[in-house]
Design an enzyme around this catalytic site. Structure first.
Site, PDB file in Angstrom:
ATOM      1  NE  ARG A   1     -13.033  -3.217   8.585  1.00  0.00           N
ATOM      2  CZ  ARG A   1     -12.353  -3.216   7.442  1.00  0.00           C
ATOM      3  NH1 ARG A   1     -12.515  -4.183   6.569  1.00  0.00           N
ATOM      4  NH2 ARG A   1     -11.524  -2.240   7.168  1.00  0.00           N
TER       5      ARG A   1
ATOM      6  NE  ARG B   1      -4.148  -0.172   2.693  1.00  0.00           N
ATOM      7  CZ  ARG B   1      -5.056  -1.138   2.957  1.00  0.00           C
ATOM      8  NH1 ARG B   1      -4.700  -2.372   3.127  1.00  0.00           N
ATOM      9  NH2 ARG B   1      -6.311  -0.824   3.029  1.00  0.00           N
TER      10      ARG B   1
ATOM     11  NE  ARG C   1     -16.245  -2.782   5.397  1.00  0.00           N
ATOM     12  CZ  ARG C   1     -15.091  -2.685   4.748  1.00  0.00           C
ATOM     13  NH1 ARG C   1     -14.808  -3.506   3.764  1.00  0.00           N
ATOM     14  NH2 ARG C   1     -14.226  -1.751   5.062  1.00  0.00           N
TER      15      ARG C   1
HETATM   16  P1  ADP Z   1      -9.812  -1.452   3.500  1.00  0.00           P
HETATM   17  O1  ADP Z   1      -9.293  -1.908   2.189  1.00  0.00           O
HETATM   18  O2  ADP Z   1     -11.311  -1.417   3.547  1.00  0.00           O
HETATM   19  O3  ADP Z   1      -9.186  -0.180   3.980  1.00  0.00           O
HETATM   20  P2  ADP Z   1      -8.219  -3.420   5.025  1.00  0.00           P
HETATM   21  O4  ADP Z   1      -8.796  -4.541   5.783  1.00  0.00           O
HETATM   22  O5  ADP Z   1      -7.390  -3.767   3.836  1.00  0.00           O
HETATM   23  O6  ADP Z   1      -9.482  -2.516   4.631  1.00  0.00           O
HETATM   24  O7  ADP Z   1      -7.341  -2.499   6.009  1.00  0.00           O
HETATM   25  C1  ADP Z   1      -7.855  -1.988   7.210  1.00  0.00           C
HETATM   26  C2  ADP Z   1      -6.791  -1.148   7.923  1.00  0.00           C
HETATM   27  O8  ADP Z   1      -5.676  -1.982   8.286  1.00  0.00           O
HETATM   28  C3  ADP Z   1      -6.174  -0.014   7.119  1.00  0.00           C
HETATM   29  O9  ADP Z   1      -6.967   1.162   7.126  1.00  0.00           O
HETATM   30  C4  ADP Z   1      -4.832   0.158   7.848  1.00  0.00           C
HETATM   31  O10 ADP Z   1      -4.996   0.847   9.070  1.00  0.00           O
HETATM   32  C5  ADP Z   1      -4.438  -1.269   8.174  1.00  0.00           C
HETATM   33  N1  ADP Z   1      -3.632  -1.881   7.087  1.00  0.00           N
HETATM   34  C6  ADP Z   1      -3.971  -2.971   6.347  1.00  0.00           C
HETATM   35  N2  ADP Z   1      -3.031  -3.262   5.433  1.00  0.00           N
HETATM   36  C7  ADP Z   1      -2.059  -2.327   5.587  1.00  0.00           C
HETATM   37  C8  ADP Z   1      -0.829  -2.068   4.918  1.00  0.00           C
HETATM   38  N3  ADP Z   1      -0.390  -2.830   3.900  1.00  0.00           N
HETATM   39  N4  ADP Z   1      -0.075  -1.022   5.358  1.00  0.00           N
HETATM   40  C9  ADP Z   1      -0.491  -0.248   6.370  1.00  0.00           C
HETATM   41  N5  ADP Z   1      -1.646  -0.417   7.026  1.00  0.00           N
HETATM   42  C10 ADP Z   1      -2.433  -1.447   6.641  1.00  0.00           C
END
Ligand code: ADP
Length: 192
Positions: free
Chosen positions: A127, A88, A125
């Protein structure tokens, strides 16, 4: 097959990643799910990331990368996987390149969904990190830090755009057909 699913929050990546991983018989690796598990089981990492997630911020690369690296070293990830929500950030791309090489991903599936639809989905959703303010911040963080990664993968020729709007089954079929078509193209290109 090594695949990355990328797209804004609420685009349906997670749902589709789990469906496609089942159909293809490869693991679904979601850093969001992994972090939520850490939070719900109250580990030290979970305690560190809880507030960050609730604010809609990204967890620092250092923590995310070491958790991901550990997961990728498990034997089931050897043959392939669907990465959902990682990388990300530019730093995470670099870390992934270090693990599987710059040409390690076969396909990068980009979810196209318009923003109004996204906000509606997220608020429905419900969450813990789906409150109004958090949702807005998650979009901003996505635009600032993650959207630029599309250019990197575009340059590597691995992008596949998929329309994420529609019934679940239809979207799953769209993804599977897009991957199949690209695999067939690759076979043709490498044929003698
Ligand atoms: P969404 O795609 O709906 O934002 P995710 O489940 O992928 O949901 O992620 C939820 C949260 O988890 C993010 O907003 C972040 O805080 C954290 N997170 C997940 N993956 C990463 C990542 N690769 N790097 C940094 N934070 C992450």
């Amino acid at each position: 097959m090594k695949v990355l699913f990328i797209g804004p929050p609420g685009a349906g990546k997670g749902t589709q990643a789990s469906r496609v991983s089942e159909r293809l018989g490869i693991p679904h690796i979601s850093t969001g799910d992994m972090f939520r598990h850490q939070v719900s089981t109250g580990t030290e990492l979970g305690q560190r990331v809880d507030a960050i997630m609730k604010a809609g911020e990204y967890v620092p690369d250092e923590l995310t990368v070491s958790m991901l690296r550990e997961r990728m070293s498990e034997p089931d990830a050897e043959q392939g996987f669907i990465l959902d929500g990682f990388p990300r950030t530019a730093g995470q791309v670099e870390a992934l390149d270090g693990l599987i090489g710059e040409d390690g991903l076969d396909h990068v599936v980009v979810f196209e969904v318009n923003e109004d639809e996204l906000v509606e989905r997220l608020l429905a959703r419900g969450r813990a990190d789906d409150t109004d303010a958090t949702v807005r911040n998650r979009f901003k963080v996505y635009q600032d830090q993650t959207a630029p990664l599309l250019e990197i993968y575009q340059g590597r020729g691995s992008l596949v755009d998929v329309d994420g709007i529609g019934p679940l089954d239809e979207v799953t079929d769209r993804i599977l057909s897009a991957l199949e078509a690209r695999n067939a193209e690759r076979v043709e290109q490498t044929a003698p």
